[in-house]
Design an enzyme around this catalytic site. Structure first.
Site, short mmCIF file in Angstrom:
data_model
loop_
_atom_site.label_atom_id
_atom_site.label_comp_id
_atom_site.label_asym_id
_atom_site.label_seq_id
_atom_site.Cartn_x
_atom_site.Cartn_y
_atom_site.Cartn_z
N ASP A 264 0.84 -1.20 0.00
CA ASP A 264 0.00 0.00 0.00
C ASP A 264 0.87 1.25 0.00
O ASP A 264 1.95 1.25 -0.60
CB ASP A 264 -0.94 -0.04 1.22
CG ASP A 264 -2.32 0.53 0.91
OD1 ASP A 264 -2.40 1.74 0.64
OD2 ASP A 264 -3.30 -0.24 0.93
N HIS B 199 -3.99 5.88 3.29
CA HIS B 199 -4.62 4.66 2.79
C HIS B 199 -3.96 3.41 3.37
O HIS B 199 -4.62 2.49 3.84
CB HIS B 199 -4.56 4.65 1.27
CG HIS B 199 -5.39 3.62 0.59
ND1 HIS B 199 -4.96 2.31 0.45
CD2 HIS B 199 -6.60 3.68 0.00
CE1 HIS B 199 -5.89 1.62 -0.20
NE2 HIS B 199 -6.89 2.43 -0.49
N SER C 170 -10.99 -1.28 -1.32
CA SER C 170 -9.72 -1.19 -0.59
C SER C 170 -9.93 -1.48 0.89
O SER C 170 -9.02 -1.94 1.58
CB SER C 170 -9.12 0.22 -0.72
OG SER C 170 -8.37 0.35 -1.89
#
Length: 785
Positions: A158, A231, A566
């Site tokens: 990520d 994220h 996600s």
């Protein structure tokens, strides 16, 4: 005469321009031919000549042999041409080559395949309780910890990690497992001490990114595992975050935040940067993670669909699977369009998104006394009075043509029109929070975000910078009609925010944005595999960016609420880690089977799962096997196991050429043994059959083998749902097990009665009175010829 000279001059200029344009085009074409790009070069490891002392020396020699520069230039550039070496899940190198050099290299002996660099994108509290992973009481056996719980390591590919988050506290954790071979790489803002017994490793992969976009601006980006995007921190905490009491986002979703497998370890592999995520970096991270010793890989990104042998992530995931690593990937956020999935290989667990039973209600209170229900995470200093009405404005019209102003795109709103008003903005093209920023910049005091047909009635809450409420498509149409029919700006409204609400019914619901099947690469492999919570998920956040991710957002929070596949992917990765800790000997396929066969297909109103985009029941093309059920998955009764050779045999049914098959088989010297007659015979936990156009084909038979992982002596009876177009016969219809891990086989025969135009959906269930082992069934009928 003057006119003639003018015309002559015009044609001279025109001809000159054409010549210049042609020259530029030729020059551009030539430049493109000689421009260097990154290529991933897969090598046949076993083909290394004995004259080379190691594989890297041989790989370097191969690359050097096709370079089109002089000897001096080759010596100077040799090191920088090769940017990565792959040696575990994949064998070969990533190198910067011209198109001509890549073509030459592809024909060299020992080169299995060449993949051009591909750009991938990210698919961007309450969930453990909703999934039944909170301990019921002190005697709850599934929650009792043992040493194995701490031996599972999840690699998260990520944007990096924010190590200071309380979610990564390692208090009470045992020492790092002895099988761990990873590292904690240091860099700007990241020290060795940022790793601990929770974050056991952190690495960065940027050479492909720099090769594609130029040298990184290290003042603007952290060339280290530190996450400045948020994220990666969010997904890592969702997988295996430690419990944090009092977690919330500006007061919303207050409670205890914890990951799906809070005792598991995290290894952060930073592969995504401000300019995107590149395949050579992703492949290097997968290769390194497998060598480091991860048990699970969580990959919340995607890059479209290519054939199995041309998809570098698919090839790398195959290698990871061969090493016993479970790979979970997000399905994508391109729903509700059909055939919008990514990451569809059968050895990858493909995860769609669903809602939970938690919402963040808000209201639009109109001047005519009507109230519209919506959703929002707004909490700021600017508050609209509930005792006052504000003018409403919508800059679109009744026309079906797209108006940039109705979408509130940058530079489209006239401050003279919107100042002091609540602006109605349609979803689409730009980010939802960005629309609010555009409204605020133009002087608007609030925003109502209306869904379009693409999003239907699904409400996704956002942490806006100004008072804003999201509403569904139906209510949005009514609201716009109200505004457009009121003359002289008489339409008014105010906005109200009501914090957090639990017990939402129905839930779960398949998210409208969640990418859908069918899997057109192979219709016989049902995708997505299952759905998990992916809407309004609370988890840890980076301290370098505000909750809206806008540069103008100066708020800083410890937790944020995000939506996307996600977010659903790490839920499944975490539950897989949890299952692995309880059943360390299980293969990746056995874990996937446990997740799929115990998934449920009814919501909390005991009705079939619904599709948020249409409010009608969803199908296996939307939800796969169903919604994840972690408690049941720990004890599935039976599993459908698949070996690496089985997956290779599946590829042998896909009409791949021998060189294409070598992409998957060369590192283990696999060859086709042809024991699968069709792709539908892969021992997959879902059954999908395709009746071809040939009218003479009226019967199809598929075979399955189940392994008993429940009580040694077990007796299972089968149940199959009825279909309109075909009869279904299961032989045998009773399975008698006498030992644990015993394998028994059965076959399912489908015989057509008619050929409906649409696919039919149903299920096959094996029951022993305790366990319910369910496989979804899809029957597709091609029109006969």
């Amino acid at each position: 005469m003057a006119n003639k000279l003018t015309m002559v001059g015009y044609y001279i200029i025109l001809i000159t321009n054409c010549v210049l344009l042609s020259t530029l085009c030729l020059s551009s074409s030539a430049n493109a031919k000689f421009a260097k790009k990154t290529y991933i070069i897969q090598m046949d490891k076993s083909a290394k000549p004995n004259t080379f002392s190691n594989h890297l020396e041989w790989y370097s020699s191969k690359v050097k042999s096709v370079l089109s520069k002089s000897d001096d230039e080759i010596r100077n550039e040799e090191e920088e041409r090769i940017i990565y070496t792959y040696e575990t899940a994949f064998h070969g190198v990533a190198a910067k080559l011209t198109e001509e050099e890549a073509e030459k290299l592809e024909s060299e002996e020992g080169v299995v395949a060449i993949f051009p660099e591909t750009k991938y994108t990210l698919h961007t509290t309450r969930s453990p309780g909703f999934l039944g992973l909170e301990p019921l009481d002190s005697t709850d056996k599934i929650w009792s910890e043992n040493v194995a719980d701490h031996d599972v390591i999840v690699g998260v590919l990520d944007t990096g990690i924010w190590p200071e988050s309380e979610s990564f506290n390692d208090t009470g954790m045992k020492p790092v497992p002895s099988h761990w071979r990873g590292a904690c790489e240091i860099g700007r803002g990241f020290r060795k001490s940022n790793c601990n017994k929770k974050i056991v490793g952190a690495r960065i992969f940027y050479r492909g990114y720099e090769s594609a976009t130029g040298r990184m601006d290290e003042k603007a980006e952290y060339k280290s595992p530190r996450d400045q995007d948020g994220h990666g921190t969010h997904t890592a905490a969702t997988v295996a975050g430690s419990p944090v009491r009092g977690a919330n986002l500006l007061g919303y979703a207050y409670g205890t935040a914890r990951g799906m497998a809070p005792s598991a370890r995290i290894a952060a592999y930073k592969v995504c940067w401000t300019g995107g995520c590149f395949s050579s970096d992703i492949l290097s991270a997968v290769d390194r993670a497998v060598a480091d010793g991860v048990n699970v890989l969580s990959i919340s990104l995607g890059g479209g669909v290519s054939s199995y042998d041309r998809d570098s992530l698919s090839v790398a995931a195959f290698g990871a699977m061969e090493h016993g690593v479970f790979v979970s990937c997000s399905a994508g956020n391109a729903g509700p369009d059909p055939v919008s999935l990514t990451n569809v290989s059968p050895w990858i667990t493909t995860v769609g998104a669903s809602t939970m039973d938690r919402d963040f209600p808000a209201e639009v209170r109109l001047g005519n006394g009507r109230t519209i229900a919506g959703s929002s995470l707004y909490k700021g200093t600017s508050v609209l009075s509930l005792k006052k009405q504000y003018p409403l404005v919508y800059l679109g019209g009744n026309s079906s043509s797209l108006d940039p102003r109705s979408l509130c795109l940058e530079g489209t709103l006239d401050p003279k029109i919107v100042k002091g008003k609540i602006v109605i903005c349609d979803r689409g093209i730009s980010a939802r929070v960005q629309k609010g920023q555009v409204v605020a910049s133009a002087g608007g005091v609030g925003m109502i975000l209306t869904n379009t047909a693409t999003n239907g009635e699904e409400l996704v809450a956002d942490c806006h910078l100004l008072p804003a409420v999201a509403i569904g498509e139906t209510e949005g149409k009514e609201l716009k009609r109200y505004v457009l029919t009121k003359k002289n700006g008489k339409a008014t409204a105010t906005l109200a925010f009501m914090n957090t609400r639990l017990g939402i019914r129905p839930s779960p619901v398949v998210a409208a944005f969640s990418s859908r099947g069918p899997n057109f690469l192979t219709l016989e492999i049902l995708k997505p595999d299952l759905v998990a919570p992916g809407v309004n998920i609370l988890a840890a956040w980076s301290g370098l960016i505000g909750p809206s991710s806008l540069q103008t957002d100066h708020r800083r929070v410890k937790f944020n609420i995000l939506s996307g596949t996600s977010m659903s992917c790490p839920h499944v990765s975490g539950v897989a880690a949890f299952i692995k800790s309880k059943h360390p000997q299980w293969s990746p396929a056995a874990i996937k089977s446990a997740l799929m066969t115990t998934a449920y297909v009814h919501d909390n109103t005991i009705k079939p799962l619904k599709d948020a985009s249409s409010a009608v029941p969803s199908t296996p093309y939307d939800h796969g096997a169903g919604h994840i059920n972690p408690r049941k998955a720990l004890d599935p009764g039976l599993v459908y196991d698949i070996s690496p050779q089985d997956y290779f045999e599946f590829l042998c049914t896909q009409k791949l050429t021998t060189p294409q098959l070598r992409v998957f088989g060369k590192s283990s010297n696999r060859t086709c043994k042809h024991y699968l007659s069709t792709a539908a015979d892969l021992n997959y936990p879902a059954i999908s059959v395709l009746f071809p156009e040939k009218a003479s084909v009226s019967s199809l038979t598929v075979h399955r083998t189940v392994t008993n992982v429940g009580p040694a002596v077990s007796k299972y009876h089968v149940m199959v749902s009825p279909f309109i177009g075909a009869s279904v016969k299961v032989e045998p219809d009773v399975l008698n097990f006498t030992t644990k891990y015993q394998k028994l086989s059965y076959k399912v025969t489908f015989t057509t009665r008619s050929r409906p135009k649409e696919p039919e959906f149903g299920g096959l269930v094996w029951k022993d009175g305790v366990h319910r082992v369910r496989s979804p069934i899809v029957i597709t009928y091609m029109p006969p010829i």
